[in-house]
Every structure is written in C-alpha cells, then in structure tokens.
Design an enzyme around this catalytic site. Structure first.
Site, mmCIF file in Angstrom:
data_model
loop_
_atom_site.group_PDB
_atom_site.id
_atom_site.type_symbol
_atom_site.label_atom_id
_atom_site.label_comp_id
_atom_site.label_asym_id
_atom_site.label_seq_id
_atom_site.Cartn_x
_atom_site.Cartn_y
_atom_site.Cartn_z
ATOM 1 N N LYS A 131 0.863 -1.188 0.000
ATOM 2 C CA LYS A 131 0.000 0.000 0.000
ATOM 3 C C LYS A 131 0.889 1.225 0.000
ATOM 4 O O LYS A 131 2.036 1.170 0.468
ATOM 5 C CB LYS A 131 -0.883 0.013 1.252
ATOM 6 C CG LYS A 131 -2.114 0.877 1.117
ATOM 7 C CD LYS A 131 -3.249 0.137 0.409
ATOM 8 C CE LYS A 131 -4.451 1.010 0.191
ATOM 9 N NZ LYS A 131 -5.573 0.214 -0.337
ATOM 10 N N ASP A 184 -6.695 4.402 -5.007
ATOM 11 C CA ASP A 184 -7.386 4.232 -3.723
ATOM 12 C C ASP A 184 -8.063 5.578 -3.434
ATOM 13 O O ASP A 184 -8.321 6.349 -4.354
ATOM 14 C CB ASP A 184 -6.380 3.827 -2.627
ATOM 15 C CG ASP A 184 -7.055 3.370 -1.349
ATOM 16 O OD1 ASP A 184 -7.608 2.258 -1.332
ATOM 17 O OD2 ASP A 184 -7.055 4.118 -0.349
HETATM 18 P P1 NAD Z 1 -12.843 7.677 -3.239
HETATM 19 O O1 NAD Z 1 -11.906 8.739 -2.845
HETATM 20 O O2 NAD Z 1 -13.219 7.518 -4.669
HETATM 21 O O3 NAD Z 1 -14.207 7.816 -2.417
HETATM 22 C C1 NAD Z 1 -14.279 7.963 -1.048
HETATM 23 C C2 NAD Z 1 -15.651 8.531 -0.731
HETATM 24 O O4 NAD Z 1 -15.806 8.624 0.680
HETATM 25 C C3 NAD Z 1 -15.871 9.936 -1.286
HETATM 26 O O5 NAD Z 1 -17.232 10.085 -1.650
HETATM 27 C C4 NAD Z 1 -15.550 10.814 -0.068
HETATM 28 O O6 NAD Z 1 -16.214 12.074 -0.145
HETATM 29 C C5 NAD Z 1 -16.109 9.954 1.032
HETATM 30 N N1 NAD Z 1 -15.505 10.242 2.342
HETATM 31 C C6 NAD Z 1 -14.220 10.470 2.656
HETATM 32 N N2 NAD Z 1 -14.080 10.702 3.964
HETATM 33 C C7 NAD Z 1 -15.318 10.586 4.491
HETATM 34 C C8 NAD Z 1 -15.842 10.707 5.787
HETATM 35 N N3 NAD Z 1 -15.054 10.998 6.826
HETATM 36 N N4 NAD Z 1 -17.169 10.499 5.964
HETATM 37 C C9 NAD Z 1 -17.957 10.226 4.916
HETATM 38 N N5 NAD Z 1 -17.528 10.089 3.663
HETATM 39 C C10 NAD Z 1 -16.231 10.290 3.463
HETATM 40 O O7 NAD Z 1 -12.220 6.332 -2.643
HETATM 41 P P2 NAD Z 1 -12.563 4.834 -3.049
HETATM 42 O O8 NAD Z 1 -11.558 4.374 -4.037
HETATM 43 O O9 NAD Z 1 -14.014 4.703 -3.365
HETATM 44 O O10 NAD Z 1 -12.215 4.081 -1.692
HETATM 45 C C11 NAD Z 1 -13.149 3.984 -0.642
HETATM 46 C C12 NAD Z 1 -12.737 2.858 0.280
HETATM 47 O O11 NAD Z 1 -12.708 1.633 -0.457
HETATM 48 C C13 NAD Z 1 -11.355 2.991 0.909
HETATM 49 O O12 NAD Z 1 -11.369 2.395 2.187
HETATM 50 C C14 NAD Z 1 -10.484 2.150 -0.021
HETATM 51 O O13 NAD Z 1 -9.299 1.699 0.626
HETATM 52 C C15 NAD Z 1 -11.429 1.027 -0.318
HETATM 53 N N6 NAD Z 1 -11.121 0.274 -1.530
HETATM 54 C C16 NAD Z 1 -11.031 0.907 -2.751
HETATM 55 C C17 NAD Z 1 -10.773 0.162 -3.887
HETATM 56 C C18 NAD Z 1 -10.752 0.792 -5.252
HETATM 57 O O14 NAD Z 1 -10.639 0.041 -6.240
HETATM 58 N N7 NAD Z 1 -10.874 2.092 -5.389
HETATM 59 C C19 NAD Z 1 -10.575 -1.220 -3.788
HETATM 60 C C20 NAD Z 1 -10.695 -1.834 -2.544
HETATM 61 C C21 NAD Z 1 -10.961 -1.069 -1.429
#
Ligand code: NAD
Length: 439
Positions: A118, A158
C-alpha cells in the site's frame, strides 16, 4: 499485540494507528482460532519493507512545499506487491502498513499470485490544482521507483487517486526506464493498457458478495430479503467504490435511501434517483459534492446515515467509522464492508453477537484487486478481454472465495471476519512454510 517479547524500536510506530492495531487484533483472533504456527504469526504482524519519502513540489503560487509519502510492502511470498495509493490528509506510515497487511490477506484469500502492499501521500487532494496533483504524483513515483515495477510491486488507485493518477505514475516510471511499461500500475485508463471493467470492479464485487450473502442467509432460513423495492440500502461514501455499489444494487431493484460523501449525505425514504446521481457526479472525477444535490432529498449527517433502519448498509468511505461508540445505533442486517477496515474489531464482535451478517472487507471489496490482477495479466500478454469476460471471471473468483469463507466459518464456528482472515492466512501460511526462511 500478538507477542510482546519481540517488540522492536519501531513497534510503537507501527501500532500508532487504529487501523493497524485492528488488523493485528483480527490477525491474532484468526491465528488463535486456526492454531497458526506462532513463527508465522510473528512474521505477519510486521511488514517486510517500508519506504518513507519526502516529495517536494512547486505550488501554483510559486512556493515549494514538501509532502510526506509512503510505500509499504507487507508480504511478497505469493508474488509482487499489490495495493493502492491513497492521497488523504490523515495518511501515515502505520495506517499504510495496516492497509498493506489487509492487502496481503485479501490477495491470498481470493487466490491471486500477489502479495500485499500500500502507499500514500499525506495531502488533501481536494486542495491541489491538476498541475500540483500531477507534479506530486510524478515526484512521488520517482522517489519510490526503486521498489515498484511490474515484477516487484504494482500500485493502483485508492482514496483520492484515480485512473489519471495511474496514467501519470505509468508515464513517470516509463520515462525513467526509457520505454512504455504499462504493467507498473493497474487501474489505468483503457487507452494506455487499462482493463475494461476495472473502474467498476470493486463496487460490482461488493454487490456480488451481497447477493451471495442473501443466498446464504436464505438457504439457512435467516432472511427473506431479496434485492427488490422492499429492501432498503444506505451507502456511506459515494466515491469510486460506493457510487458503483449503489448504482449496481439499484439496478437490481433495491431501494437506495441514503448516500453520503465527506460533506454529508442525502436521504429519501422512498429511494434516491441513483442513476441520475451516478451520471451527474462521475464519482471521484467531477469535483461536485452531494451537498450540491437538492432534488427530492433531505440532508442527513454521516453519523445518522450509519444508524438508519435499513436492510443493507455499505460503509464504503474510510476506515474506523463503526466503532464501540456508535455500534449500538447500527440497525442494518447485512453490512458489506466496501471500504477497508470501516468496522473496528470491537464493533464487529458486537454486530455479530446481535445477529448482523458482516461481509468482511478482504472479501467484499476484493473485486478491485481481482480485476487489477486481470489488467496486469492482460497487459503482460498484450491480449485484452471484453467486459463480459472480465465480469464473468470476477464473479467466479468471488463466488469461490465466498464459499471458502463460509466453509471456514462453519468449520470453526467463528465470525465472518475471522473466517475470511483464516482463509487468507491459511494459503499464505502454506506458501511461507514451503518457501522456508532465508538464509
Ligand atoms: P474515493 O476517494 O473515490 O471515495 C471515497 C468517498 O468517501 C468519497 O465520496 C468521499 O467524499 C467519502 N468520504 C471520505 N471521507 C469521508 C468521511 N469521513 N465520511 C464520509 N464520507 C467520506 O475512494 P474509493 O476508491 O471509493 O475508496 C473507498 C474505500 O474503499 C477505501 O477504504 C479504499 O481503501 C477502499 N477500496 C477501494 C478500492 C478501489 O478500487 N478504489 C478497492 C478496494 C478497497
């Protein structure tokens, strides 16, 4: 932690984030349940390698600012490291190490020939111009280039990063080597070697695992839920993962009553127009926030969203949102961990005791790394699949992993979180024992 006799100078550093402490607590629980070789458990609680870099960039106003960046490789027994790059103001070495650990178990659980890694930069990406984001990404890539590469460690998007970030990483790495090396990252735009279906893969996978959970609970007569208009869903975090999960589940007929982002949430008890929201907001790209959407919705806070009396809750924003402090308010029957580590170890226990069914993060959101693996394989062969093939293969891998977790849960009579970790640790354990200890 697992064993206090082996505390090193860096122990306190690793343990400084709740996410890392949770990951180790869950590992200890799994290790105790499966009676894991203590030598393996000892090795797994700390990462193999961690790099801290300072990343100087010239801001648009001419001032130079230095940001801190990290890349942590937790375990590479099964293959090259794999894991996202996070741009967030709270990122720190311990959190990145915890996330790398989760990646190790996730890749192992779903049977990929990849290890866990990561990365991240401690920065608020919403405050960067496009030019600043590009400079930051390129300099960070250059600073970590000695430990990444298609055969070493392959980053992906991410929180706060996207396919454009991956394009800049791929270009920087390639420029430094002198030729195009698309395999250095996944989650790239299609035009430069990305895979069809990668952008949607994590959210899509979340919904596949919800379908498996409903099937499993129906077979064991623990639910009569179906993905139709009688089933309500709330999504915490309408980003790359949450927005796709909301869209996919709404497409299947379920009623998404609330979604949120970092500015707060929106609610309609009869169901939100997710198709419109999805198209308008272009998750992770538009810069528009949910607070700007006013049509037929009431505002709802993130905390109230988590406490809604919905059938399915998808925490898909960040880690540590359901804790011992607010777990008593959570009413959902199925909780699908779209984010990494959204439920603390303590809160998971409380939820499982009160009969909620948790789909653990390393299973629930594994769709992203599975299709990242497909992207890597397609890139290596220069032979690309159509989206139907990608989705079918994704569904098959997740289906097998779900079955395996249920088998383990039944065998050990443990919670789903522990069962998923055991599935991941078990394969890795056998591989580590076969490879042995160097020297
Ligand atoms: P992203 O940045 O696209 O989206 C995150 C979302 O959460 C946004 O809408 C943001 O406004 C919101 N957010 C951030 N802080 C917040 C808070 N304190 N309260 C409420 N909402 C909040 O990120 P993502 O890629 O969708 O990732 C989201 C989660 O999924 C993370 O934990 C990431 O590690 C996990 N994840 C992502 C992927 C991927 O392919 N992108 C894969 C596996 C896991």
């Amino acid at each position: 932690m697992l064993d206090s006799t082996a505390r090193s100078l860096t122990s306190e550093l690793w343990e400084s984030s709740e996410l890392y402490r949770n990951a180790v607590t869950e590992l200890r629980e799994a290790a105790n349940t499966m009676k894991l070789d203590p030598n393996i458990a000892e090795r797994l609680k700390v990462p193999k390698r961690a790099l801290i870099v300072s990343v100087p960039i010239r801001l648009d106003n001419g001032i130079i600012r230095v940001f801190e960046g990290y890349r942590v490789q937790h375990n590479m027994t099964l293959g090259p490291g794999k894991g996202g790059i996070r741009f967030h103001p709270d990122v720190n070495l311990s959190e990145v190490a915890g996330l790398a650990m989760l990646m190790t178990f996730k890749c192992s659980l779903v049977g990929l020939p990849l290890g866990g890694a990561k990365g991240g930069i401690r920065v608020d990406p919403n405050k960067l111009s496009r030019q600043e984001a590009q400079a930051l990404t390129r300099r960070y890539t250059s600073e970590i280039n000695m430990i990444i590469g298609p055969d070493r460690d392959v980053p992906a998007p991410d929180i706060g990063t996207d396919s454009q970030t991956m394009a800049w990483m791929m270009d920087t790495y390639s420029q430094e080597q002198g030729f195009a090396i698309p395999g250095v990252v996944t989650g790239k735009p299609i035009e430069i070697g990305g895979s069809l279906g990668r952008t949607e893969s994590t959210g899509r996978g979340v919904v596949y695992t919800i379908e498996h959970a409903i099937k499993h609970l129906t077979q064991s007569k623990r639910t009569s839920l179906r993905l139709d208009a009688n089933t309500s869903v709330a999504v915490h975090g309408f980003g790359k993962v949450g927005a796709v999960a909301a869209y996919e589940i709404a497409q299947r007929g379920a009623k998404v009553t609330a979604v949120s982002d970092y500015t707060g949430g929106i609610y309609n008890k009869n169901g939100l127009n997710i198709t419109e929201l999805y198209k308008m907001l272009k998750p992770g790209q538009s810069g528009i926030t949910l607070s700007e959407y006013k049509k037929d919705v009431e505002p709802i806070s993130n905390e109230d969203l988590l406490a809604l009396p919905v059938d399915i809750l998808i925490p898909a924003a960040i880690d540590g949102v359901i804790t011992k402090n607010n777990v008593k308010n959570v009413k959902a029957k199925i909780i699908a961990e779209g984010a990494n580590g959204p439920i603390t170890a303590e809160a998971s226990k409380v939820l499982e005791e009160k009969g909620a069914f948790i789909i653990p993060d390393i299973l629930c959101n594994a769709g992203g790394v599975i299709v990242s693996y497909f992207e890597w394989v397609q890139g290596m062969q220069n032979f690309f699949w159509n989206e139907t093939e990608v989705n079918e293969k994704l569904a098959e891998v997740l289906s097998n992993a779900f079955k395996r977790v249920i088998e383990i849960q039944t065998h050990y009579k443990c919670g789903m979180k522990t069962a998923a970790l055991i599935a991941g640790v078990d394969r890795l354990n056998r591989a580590m024992l076969l490879r042995g200890l160097f020297p």
